[in-house]
Enzyme design. Sequence first.
Site, PDB file in Angstrom:
ATOM      1  N   HIS A  94       0.824  -1.211   0.000  1.00 29.23           N
ATOM      2  CA  HIS A  94       0.000   0.000   0.000  1.00 29.23           C
ATOM      3  C   HIS A  94       0.861   1.266   0.000  1.00 29.23           C
ATOM      4  O   HIS A  94       0.366   2.348  -0.265  1.00 29.23           O
ATOM      5  CB  HIS A  94      -0.900  -0.021   1.235  1.00 29.23           C
TER       6      HIS A  94
ATOM      7  N   TYR B 244      -2.842   9.132   6.836  1.00 29.40           N
ATOM      8  CA  TYR B 244      -3.142   7.740   6.510  1.00 29.40           C
ATOM      9  C   TYR B 244      -3.962   7.692   5.228  1.00 29.40           C
ATOM     10  O   TYR B 244      -4.574   8.660   4.809  1.00 29.40           O
ATOM     11  CB  TYR B 244      -3.828   6.987   7.651  1.00 29.40           C
TER      12      TYR B 244
ATOM     13  N   ASN C 114      -9.333   3.235  -1.383  1.00 28.78           N
ATOM     14  CA  ASN C 114      -9.771   4.221  -0.387  1.00 28.78           C
ATOM     15  C   ASN C 114      -9.006   5.537  -0.447  1.00 28.78           C
ATOM     16  O   ASN C 114      -9.564   6.594  -0.153  1.00 28.78           O
ATOM     17  CB  ASN C 114      -9.708   3.629   1.017  1.00 28.78           C
TER      18      ASN C 114
END
Length: 187
Positions: free
Chosen positions: A20, A64, A112
């Site tokens: 990620h 994040y 996301n």
Amino acid sequence: MKLLLIGLGNIGDAYTYTRHNVGFLALDHLAKLQKASFQIDRLAFIASFVYRQHRIYMVKPTTYMNDSGKAVRYWLQTLHIPIEQSLTMVDDITLPFGTLRLRAQGSDAGHNGLKSIATCLDSNQYPRLRMGIGSNFPKGKLVDFVLSNFSSEELSALSVQLDKVSEMILTWCTAGMVHAMNQYNKS
């Protein structure tokens, strides 16, 4: 001309070499090549350098992945950079490991980080570099896969891939999206 490069990832040592975080890894590699260093600032680590008369800013959001859009919106506004003069680097499970695809716009495809950016900017009309991480995971284990570290074999291959990513980014910066897509989006 000012440009903004955005690498998506998660902050913290536990995430450094996870799939990620390939967006962070891409910007870290480019920063090393350009002798630029990141400093903590509002909502992100930021660095900049000049390349062929372009001031290039790089941000790695500290929000994040799922809240990346807040940092992207802040830095686009603060630096007065139009959205089309930004390039977001992101991991993509729909592409085989090592495959790279430049896109001028597109959907979030369930990612996301991209979803957060689209929501905060109220648009999915922004350039991105999709970096394939593959999809070698069992059903229901997507989160475990993207948050796991690259294998040693993948890390070796990633080193070479990051050189190509840096080349692609600099081509995008100086020659534009269409030229960079034509040059690098080959099968």
